[in-house]
Design a protein around this motif. Sequence first.
Motif, mmCIF file in Angstrom:
data_model
loop_
_atom_site.group_PDB
_atom_site.id
_atom_site.type_symbol
_atom_site.label_atom_id
_atom_site.label_comp_id
_atom_site.label_asym_id
_atom_site.label_seq_id
_atom_site.Cartn_x
_atom_site.Cartn_y
_atom_site.Cartn_z
ATOM 1 N N LEU A 138 26.358 73.693 66.204
ATOM 2 C CA LEU A 138 26.646 75.092 65.903
ATOM 3 C C LEU A 138 27.743 75.238 64.861
ATOM 4 N N VAL A 139 28.701 74.309 64.868
ATOM 5 C CA VAL A 139 29.840 74.388 63.962
ATOM 6 C C VAL A 139 29.977 73.066 63.228
ATOM 7 N N ARG A 140 30.276 73.146 61.944
ATOM 8 C CA ARG A 140 30.551 71.949 61.145
ATOM 9 C C ARG A 140 31.843 72.155 60.375
ATOM 10 N N THR A 141 32.441 71.018 60.019
ATOM 11 C CA THR A 141 33.590 71.103 59.123
ATOM 12 C C THR A 141 33.094 71.352 57.712
ATOM 13 N N LEU A 142 34.008 71.772 56.867
ATOM 14 C CA LEU A 142 33.636 71.996 55.472
ATOM 15 C C LEU A 142 33.136 70.710 54.838
ATOM 16 N N LYS A 143 33.786 69.570 55.179
ATOM 17 C CA LYS A 143 33.349 68.285 54.627
ATOM 18 C C LYS A 143 31.946 67.924 55.112
ATOM 19 N N ALA A 144 31.660 68.243 56.387
ATOM 20 C CA ALA A 144 30.333 67.941 56.907
ATOM 21 C C ALA A 144 29.262 68.759 56.182
ATOM 22 N N TYR A 145 29.558 70.031 55.910
ATOM 23 C CA TYR A 145 28.620 70.846 55.124
ATOM 24 C C TYR A 145 28.411 70.217 53.748
ATOM 25 N N GLU A 146 29.506 69.793 53.133
ATOM 26 C CA GLU A 146 29.412 69.209 51.787
ATOM 27 C C GLU A 146 28.536 67.969 51.796
ATOM 28 N N ALA A 147 28.766 67.094 52.801
ATOM 29 C CA ALA A 147 27.968 65.867 52.881
ATOM 30 C C ALA A 147 26.495 66.193 53.115
ATOM 31 N N TYR A 148 26.232 67.143 54.003
ATOM 32 C CA TYR A 148 24.845 67.474 54.305
ATOM 33 C C TYR A 148 24.137 68.043 53.076
ATOM 34 N N TYR A 149 24.786 69.013 52.433
ATOM 35 C CA TYR A 149 24.137 69.656 51.299
ATOM 36 C C TYR A 149 23.928 68.673 50.143
ATOM 37 N N ARG A 150 24.865 67.674 50.024
ATOM 38 C CA ARG A 150 24.730 66.697 48.945
ATOM 39 C C ARG A 150 23.545 65.763 49.178
ATOM 40 N N ARG A 151 23.290 65.422 50.449
ATOM 41 C CA ARG A 151 22.281 64.394 50.724
ATOM 42 C C ARG A 151 20.961 64.961 51.242
ATOM 43 N N TRP A 152 21.014 66.003 52.048
ATOM 44 C CA TRP A 152 19.816 66.378 52.780
ATOM 45 C C TRP A 152 19.297 67.794 52.493
ATOM 46 N N SER A 153 20.015 68.581 51.742
ATOM 47 C CA SER A 153 19.646 69.986 51.596
ATOM 48 C C SER A 153 18.243 70.164 51.028
ATOM 49 N N LEU A 154 17.475 71.102 51.616
ATOM 50 C CA LEU A 154 16.139 71.433 51.159
ATOM 51 C C LEU A 154 16.182 72.742 50.367
ATOM 52 N N VAL A 155 15.115 72.993 49.624
ATOM 53 C CA VAL A 155 15.117 74.163 48.755
ATOM 54 C C VAL A 155 15.216 75.464 49.556
ATOM 55 N N TRP A 156 14.646 75.514 50.779
ATOM 56 C CA TRP A 156 14.726 76.751 51.566
ATOM 57 C C TRP A 156 16.165 77.048 51.955
ATOM 58 N N GLU A 157 16.974 75.996 52.121
ATOM 59 C CA GLU A 157 18.372 76.210 52.472
ATOM 60 C C GLU A 157 19.142 76.777 51.287
ATOM 61 N N SER A 158 18.812 76.308 50.084
ATOM 62 C CA SER A 158 19.428 76.898 48.897
ATOM 63 C C SER A 158 19.075 78.383 48.805
ATOM 64 N N GLN A 159 17.821 78.688 49.123
ATOM 65 C CA GLN A 159 17.392 80.085 49.101
ATOM 66 C C GLN A 159 18.143 80.902 50.152
ATOM 67 N N ALA A 160 18.298 80.344 51.356
ATOM 68 C CA ALA A 160 19.010 81.060 52.418
ATOM 69 C C ALA A 160 20.463 81.295 52.039
ATOM 70 N N LEU A 161 21.068 80.344 51.324
ATOM 71 C CA LEU A 161 22.479 80.463 50.956
ATOM 72 C C LEU A 161 22.730 81.545 49.898
ATOM 73 N N LEU A 162 21.654 82.057 49.286
ATOM 74 C CA LEU A 162 21.827 83.169 48.348
ATOM 75 C C LEU A 162 22.461 84.382 49.018
ATOM 76 N N ARG A 163 22.327 84.486 50.327
ATOM 77 C CA ARG A 163 22.844 85.643 51.056
ATOM 78 C C ARG A 163 24.157 85.333 51.777
ATOM 79 N N ALA A 164 24.700 84.116 51.601
ATOM 80 C CA ALA A 164 25.904 83.717 52.343
ATOM 81 C C ALA A 164 27.147 84.414 51.791
#
Length: 1002
Positions: A794-820
């Motif tokens: 449910l919760v991640r550190t900022l570094k964990a988000y960075e690592a995830y987005y750098r290695r595993w992020s999918l295009v739908w997540e980029s689309q979802a982040l347009l509203r963040a």
Amino acid sequence: MTAPGRRSSTFTRLLRHGFTDALAAERLLDSAELAPVRNDPVLLEALGATADPDLALGGLVRLLEAQPSPTARRELLDTLIAAKPLRDRLLGVLGASAALGDHLARHAGDWRALVTYEPQDLHPGLAEFERGLAEAGDPVALRVAYRRCLLSIAARDVCGTTGVAETAAELADLATATLRAALRIAAAEAPEDAALCRLAVIAMGKCGGHELNYVSDVDVIFVGESAREDGGDETAALRAATRLASRMMRVCSETTVEGSIWPVDANLRPEGRNGPLVRTLSSHVAYYQRWAKTWEFQALLKARPVAGDERLGAEYVAALSPLVWQAAERENFVADVQKMRRRVVENIPVGEVERELKLGPGGLRDVEFAVQLLQLVHGRADASLRSGTTLDALQALAAGGYVGRADAGRLDEAYRFLRFMEHRIQLYRLRRTHLLPEDDADLRRLGRSLGLRADPVADLTREWKRHTGVVRRLHEKIFYRPLLDAVAQLAPGEVRLSTEAARERLVALGYADPAAALRHLEALASGVTRKAAIQRTLLPVLLGWFADSADPDAGLLNFRKVSDALGKTPWYLRLLRDEGAAAENLARVLSAGRLAPDLLMRAPEAVALLGDGGGDAGGLRPRGRAQLEQEILAAVGRAESAEQGVTAARGVRRRELFRTAAGDIVGSYGTEAQPAATDPGPLVDRVGGAVSDLTAATLAGTLRAVVREGWGDTLPTRFAVIGMGRFGGHELGYGSDADVLFVHEPREGAGEREAADAAHRVVAEMRRLLQIPSADPPLLIDADLRPEGKSGPLVRTLKAYEAYYRRWSLVWESQALLRAEPVAGDEDLGRRFTALIDPLRYPAGGLGEDAVREIRRLKARMESERLPRGADPKLHTKLGPGGLSDVEWTVQLLQLRHGAEVAGLRTTRTRQALAAARAAGLVSEEDAVVLDEAWLLATRVRNAVMLVRGRAGDTFPTESRELAAVGRYLGYGPGHVGDMLDAYRRTARRARGVVESLFYEM
């Protein structure tokens, strides 16, 4: 030459007798024509008693000049001085009507029509008028004879021999005689046509109602049959009848040297101007049985055979009268009648509304509509109400208890005054008008003709406004007040509505459960307490507003609940009584659906928000994010526990949701003080922004309460809440969950495990506290858009988000982040999270073709898999063609492809991004408008569904009342649900066409 002293005395005397141009009056009095009576005080006194002494004197001199000989002139003068009845009649007419003065100047012997004043002449009937027109053998002669008869009617009118109702009846009798004479002349011109057919002329409108004006179109309907007993050639008979009817209309309407009589208007016939001028009786009956609209039955109230074949006319009335008294059983009957009245007012030119005697608010038509509405509702069972004459019908309604006697008396007085004004305005030039004059001289003449002599202009204006004010109030009241009298039973000796009559009226108003409605009225209005007295004052108007909604029953029930809760609170009824906006706003809110009343019932004191009016300037304007957060954090600070603090925050949220919903309803429905919004954009943006700000403030307060109770002032980790989806886009609806991400960052000296445990505990406690069952609506937190979805932490550190987005992020997540967008917690951490995701959502160089194909594939999969089974795709506001998903995915694809280079696209808000795409030339102006309209409409439908049903939904309701309530919110009146659905399909279809070209082909 007149001596100066004598001239001064003469001027004073003339001014004292009401002359305004004393110099001209003196010259006329000194003329040769008046020499024999120049010094007779009787003449000056009689002139001074007229509406316009200057006009009367000038008309008298012209009449004397027109006499064919000195002997005739002397006869007129001798009779004028000797016979007071003639003097009053003749000078009264000359002082009130320039047109009849012109007639007398052309027909100098017609003054003798005013000499006779035996009792039988005071109120001539139809036969007398027919004798007066009997010798007219051609149109010109008929016009002269008509004016001669009109002269006698006007004389009795201005002298007060007849009242306004008697004058109107005489004018209707004269019109009847004139129609018969015109038909006789037409038949004489074409005897072969007259021989082929039987033609009946049915008077409608004011002529049919025996209440005609001096100058008015005479409304008629023609019925024709073959003259042969066996029916003969019906087609030939109808053609002959049509030619005969056309000739008759031409005889009355054509302008000759004597002017015209009045236009004969046959547009009230079936199909109006598009229908045949003459129909057979069976054709009339078939039309009214199958095709006629509500207003056509209302018009038939006044149908009266007046000319032509008497038997056929009687058969027409006998055949159609039963249909008139069934009209109140038609669906949307009252709504149709009220809508027609509103349309009449809306069509008055803006510059004329304040001067319109007939059609304006508080005018004659308000009285007539109210009386006719009551006749149609109660006349089914009470034949005594079936009069075509307004004042007779009003008297019958009062006698039967359908209208209070005092109200009927005031309405009768106001109606007579307004008809007097209308008569005298038209009499001056014999022109068809219903406008109060603007010229002071005309107003002075009008005021004096009504007996107002001290200050005619000021007194006339004051009396006119007083009477129109009475009509406006009683027009709203008389339909509802007897319902209260029927249950309150206070005034002794007053005839009341029976229970059955009260039920009939409530059913006609749209109440589905009249028995329950009567119980509510009895509970609210019975008794002698001050509370009951105020309720009896308020309820007649409130019932009308409830009836204007899709669910009057719910409005009345909710009003009773609020009144039960607040009735003993001194400010509540005072607010509704003294602040007009409050009562109307409350009525709209209570009858618009379930959500707003449910919110209000949980804390009825929120009624106070309605007192300052809706819209931008009152208590219904949404409060800003900073104000909300300040109030919620202060309440949390005062609380003794986290649970108490969050309870306080949820209470603020409930109140503010009510404020937003009430403002939305008032803005969409409109009120007398604030018309409905014509541009839905600002209203939709206001609701989305208000609910989003409120959700953010509630989360901020909840976070503060949880942290303070568990860790004091400082959490061992920095913590931020990131809004996603419609929350991040400032586009939340009433039923939206709060889509979020949670991010934290351990403080210096804190271990990672300690920080992670603290962050997870914060999230869990926030979700728990915001969903505890209570009187306040829950706030559901949805974190499913986090990395790895429901499977991820449910919760991640900022570094964990960075690592995830750098290695595993999918295009739908980029689309979802347009509203963040950060919405609560540590502001610096929120900014750094935004900086982290910007390269993902606005990639340099845009999206590759593989990514674009993947987004299109996901969109197609969502459309096929997520649409509920059985749902109509064309009416699904979220996933259907041209719905929210179509528009938002199209805009988001543009953001992903061009956001790095177009700064305006770097926004979380759909409409702002679409406007930026249009400004950058990525979308044409036309396509942008189509997409924007579709998004706004779909959003409004979702908001309406939540307001009406009290629970979220993405498609239109299936229950008829709920569907009608959604339509009412969207601006569609009763009976127009089909138009609403067609408009949605049309809007969505156009949007889908744009999406096909932009999303799948660009």
